[in-house]
Design a protein around this motif. Structure first.
Motif, PDB file in Angstrom:
ATOM      1  N   ARG A 159      13.746  35.774 -54.026  1.00  0.00           N
ATOM      2  CA  ARG A 159      13.294  36.694 -52.979  1.00  0.00           C
ATOM      3  C   ARG A 159      11.944  37.297 -53.344  1.00  0.00           C
ATOM      4  O   ARG A 159      11.056  37.478 -52.503  1.00  0.00           O
ATOM      5  N   HIS A 160      11.814  37.676 -54.646  1.00  0.00           N
ATOM      6  CA  HIS A 160      10.559  38.300 -55.072  1.00  0.00           C
ATOM      7  C   HIS A 160       9.376  37.324 -54.928  1.00  0.00           C
ATOM      8  O   HIS A 160       8.292  37.696 -54.458  1.00  0.00           O
ATOM      9  N   GLU A 161       9.599  36.066 -55.314  1.00  0.00           N
ATOM     10  CA  GLU A 161       8.528  35.077 -55.196  1.00  0.00           C
ATOM     11  C   GLU A 161       8.171  34.812 -53.729  1.00  0.00           C
ATOM     12  O   GLU A 161       7.001  34.654 -53.366  1.00  0.00           O
ATOM     13  N   ALA A 162       9.211  34.773 -52.869  1.00  0.00           N
ATOM     14  CA  ALA A 162       8.954  34.552 -51.436  1.00  0.00           C
ATOM     15  C   ALA A 162       8.140  35.709 -50.843  1.00  0.00           C
ATOM     16  O   ALA A 162       7.268  35.509 -49.984  1.00  0.00           O
ATOM     17  N   LYS A 163       8.408  36.892 -51.292  1.00  0.00           N
ATOM     18  CA  LYS A 163       7.689  38.048 -50.773  1.00  0.00           C
ATOM     19  C   LYS A 163       6.230  38.014 -51.201  1.00  0.00           C
ATOM     20  O   LYS A 163       5.320  38.359 -50.435  1.00  0.00           O
ATOM     21  N   GLN A 164       5.964  37.580 -52.440  1.00  0.00           N
ATOM     22  CA  GLN A 164       4.570  37.490 -52.895  1.00  0.00           C
ATOM     23  C   GLN A 164       3.798  36.437 -52.100  1.00  0.00           C
ATOM     24  O   GLN A 164       2.638  36.646 -51.706  1.00  0.00           O
ATOM     25  N   VAL A 165       4.457  35.319 -51.864  1.00  0.00           N
ATOM     26  CA  VAL A 165       3.795  34.276 -51.067  1.00  0.00           C
ATOM     27  C   VAL A 165       3.478  34.788 -49.675  1.00  0.00           C
ATOM     28  O   VAL A 165       2.414  34.533 -49.106  1.00  0.00           O
ATOM     29  N   GLN A 166       4.413  35.562 -49.149  1.00  0.00           N
ATOM     30  CA  GLN A 166       4.223  36.088 -47.796  1.00  0.00           C
ATOM     31  C   GLN A 166       3.056  37.063 -47.778  1.00  0.00           C
ATOM     32  O   GLN A 166       2.276  37.087 -46.821  1.00  0.00           O
ATOM     33  N   ASN A 167       2.967  37.867 -48.805  1.00  0.00           N
ATOM     34  CA  ASN A 167       1.879  38.834 -48.853  1.00  0.00           C
ATOM     35  C   ASN A 167       0.508  38.126 -48.970  1.00  0.00           C
ATOM     36  O   ASN A 167      -0.497  38.610 -48.461  1.00  0.00           O
ATOM     37  N   GLU A 168       0.472  37.010 -49.691  1.00  0.00           N
ATOM     38  CA  GLU A 168      -0.773  36.280 -49.819  1.00  0.00           C
ATOM     39  C   GLU A 168      -1.189  35.648 -48.485  1.00  0.00           C
ATOM     40  O   GLU A 168      -2.364  35.485 -48.191  1.00  0.00           O
ATOM     41  N   ARG A 169      -0.235  35.268 -47.684  1.00  0.00           N
ATOM     42  CA  ARG A 169      -0.520  34.629 -46.410  1.00  0.00           C
ATOM     43  C   ARG A 169      -0.915  35.647 -45.332  1.00  0.00           C
ATOM     44  O   ARG A 169      -1.569  35.294 -44.345  1.00  0.00           O
ATOM     45  N   ASP A 170      -0.493  36.861 -45.460  1.00  0.00           N
ATOM     46  CA  ASP A 170      -0.739  37.854 -44.403  1.00  0.00           C
ATOM     47  C   ASP A 170      -2.236  38.109 -44.176  1.00  0.00           C
ATOM     48  O   ASP A 170      -2.692  38.149 -43.023  1.00  0.00           O
ATOM     49  N   PRO A 171      -3.075  38.199 -45.195  1.00  0.00           N
ATOM     50  CA  PRO A 171      -4.508  38.423 -44.905  1.00  0.00           C
ATOM     51  C   PRO A 171      -5.146  37.250 -44.166  1.00  0.00           C
ATOM     52  O   PRO A 171      -5.957  37.434 -43.253  1.00  0.00           O
TER      53      PRO A 171
END
Length: 445
Positions: A422-434
């Motif tokens: 879950r933590h890794e998925a959240k980081q990937v998501q944060n990188e994609r948001d910008p």
């Protein structure tokens, strides 16, 4: 529930029937109350007051012991022609009427022990021509008449043990039928009150049948009055009369000869006390003042006053002891007199089992109760402990602990992996948001 109720009712009715059958009056026939079989009649312990009527003529053994019969009436056993054994022991029989045993022509054994007879009369055993054994022990017999056994041709044994006889009933033996069928007739006289037995009369010594007597456990007094019987006993070699237990006869008095075998003692020891030497002092009638070591008896004066008796021997200093370690003892006279005036509180070293019988009985009862309780409760206690042990083994099993720990560790690792994903998925998501915001920024505006 109904079955148990019926069982209780049945038992109550049965007990009532048994009790009522014991308390109802005796009928005209013996078998209405007693147990009658083909050759046996048993009236044991039925609290009979009299001998029941109409005894079956085929009865060979009649048991009427342990009842409350006080007298045997005339013709009580008429018609019992086949009877061989008649047991009337442990009753309250104090008298036997003339002709009481008429009809018992084949009787062999007559048991009358443990009753209340005080005299054996001449007519007691009339009508018993075939009797061989007569048991009269444990009564209160003080006197035997001259000819109660004169018609008993087959008589072999007369048991008079444990009565109150003070002399040997030679006269009753003298009138025994001279044509006796037996070569030996024995009279058992143990445990009576005979102190000075007399030798048999001369006319009795020359009779044809041999007579035997037994005198053990009598309080024989070995003094000068015992000399005549002692001479006959020790020189009786060729006569028709014998003392069958002569080797068991012992002296009971005086104290210096107590427990001495009569056949081993010298004739010179049979002496009487000198009245002049002892003045008014006399030997007591009992041997309770004799100590365990058969010490020499000292004269006492029962007729003296209590004060003089208690102070006898105390006005003089005790005799000095030759041994410094020897204890000074109280005079035996004082101990004997004190025993009668101190509620028997003088120490007694003579051990008697009867003094501890109650304690022993209580101990046996407690042990039996303990064994019964243990027998009943042991299975339940054992099962309870086994069940507890099994349950403890389940929780304390190391294998069970290891398997449960492995399962718990696997579940923890599983949840840890989920959290990391879950933590890794959240980081990937944060990188994609910008990037997404820049790509669609205009459209959003």
């Amino acid at each position: 529930m109904s079955a148990s109720y019926r069982t209780v009712v049945f038992l109550c009715v049965l007990m009532w029937v048994v009790q009522s059958s014991r308390d109802r009056p005796v009928g005209d026939t013996t078998c209405e109350r007693c147990v009658c079989m083909k050759t046996l009649v048993s009236c044991y312990g039925l609290r009979l007051k009299t001998v029941p009527k109409k005894i079956p003529p085929a009865a060979k053994r009649i048991f009427m012991d342990h009842n409350d019969i006080s007298a045997i009436k005339n013709q009580s056993f008429r018609g019992a022609h086949s009877t061989k054994v008649l047991n009337l022991s442990n009753n309250a029989i104090a008298d036997i009427e003339a002709g009481a045993f008429d009809g018992l022509g084949d009787l062999v054994s007559l048991l009358l022990q443990s009753n209340r007879l005080s005299v054996v009369k001449n007519h007691f055993f009339l009508g018993l021509p075939m009797v061989k054994f007569i048991y009269l022990e444990n009564n209160y017999i003080r006197y035997v008449s001259a000819s109660p056994f004169s018609t008993l041709r087959w008589l072999r044994q007369v048991h008079l043990k444990n009565n109150l006889l003070q002399t040997v009933p030679w006269d009753a033996m003298k009138t025994l039928n001279k044509e006796s069928a037996w070569s030996l007739t024995t009279y058992f006289l143990e445990g009576n009150k005979i102190q000075h037995p007399k030798p048999p009369p001369q006319d009795l010594r020359s009779r044809k049948p041999v007579l035997g007597i037994r005198l053990a456990k009598n309080p024989l007094k070995c003094d000068c009055d015992f000399g005549e019987f002692f001479d006959w006993l020790t020189h009786n070699g060729q006569e028709k009369i014998s003392v069958e237990d002569a080797d068991l006869l012992i002296c009971h008095r005086p104290c210096e000869l107590k427990n001495t075998p009569i056949l081993t003692m010298p004739r010179t020891q049979l002496i009487c006390e000198d009245a002049h030497a002892t003045e008014s002092w006399t030997t007591p009638e009992t041997d309770e003042h004799c100590d365990l070591d058969n010490a020499t008896s000292e004269p006492t004066n029962p007729s003296a006053t209590d004060f003089l008796g208690l102070t006898a021997g105390l006005d003089k200093p005790p005799k000095p002891s030759t041994d410094s370690h020897e204890a000074v003892t109280t005079p035996k006279v004082v101990i004997y007199l004190m025993k009668d005036r101190t509620n028997n509180f003088v120490p007694n070293t003579d051990f008697r089992m009867s003094e501890y019988s109650d304690l022993l009985l209580y101990f046996i009862v407690i042990m039996i109760a303990n064994a019964g309780i243990s027998y009943i409760l042991c299975p339940y206690i054992t099962n309870w402990f086994s069940k507890n042990q099994q349950s403890n083994n389940i929780y304390d099993d190391p294998a069970a602990d290891d398997s449960s720990n492995d399962t718990m560790r696997q579940s923890v690792h599983f949840y840890e992996d989920i959290d990391i994903a879950r933590h890794e998925a959240k980081q990937v998501q944060n990188e994609r948001d910008p990037d997404q915001d820049s790509a669609f920024g205009d459209f959003n505006d």
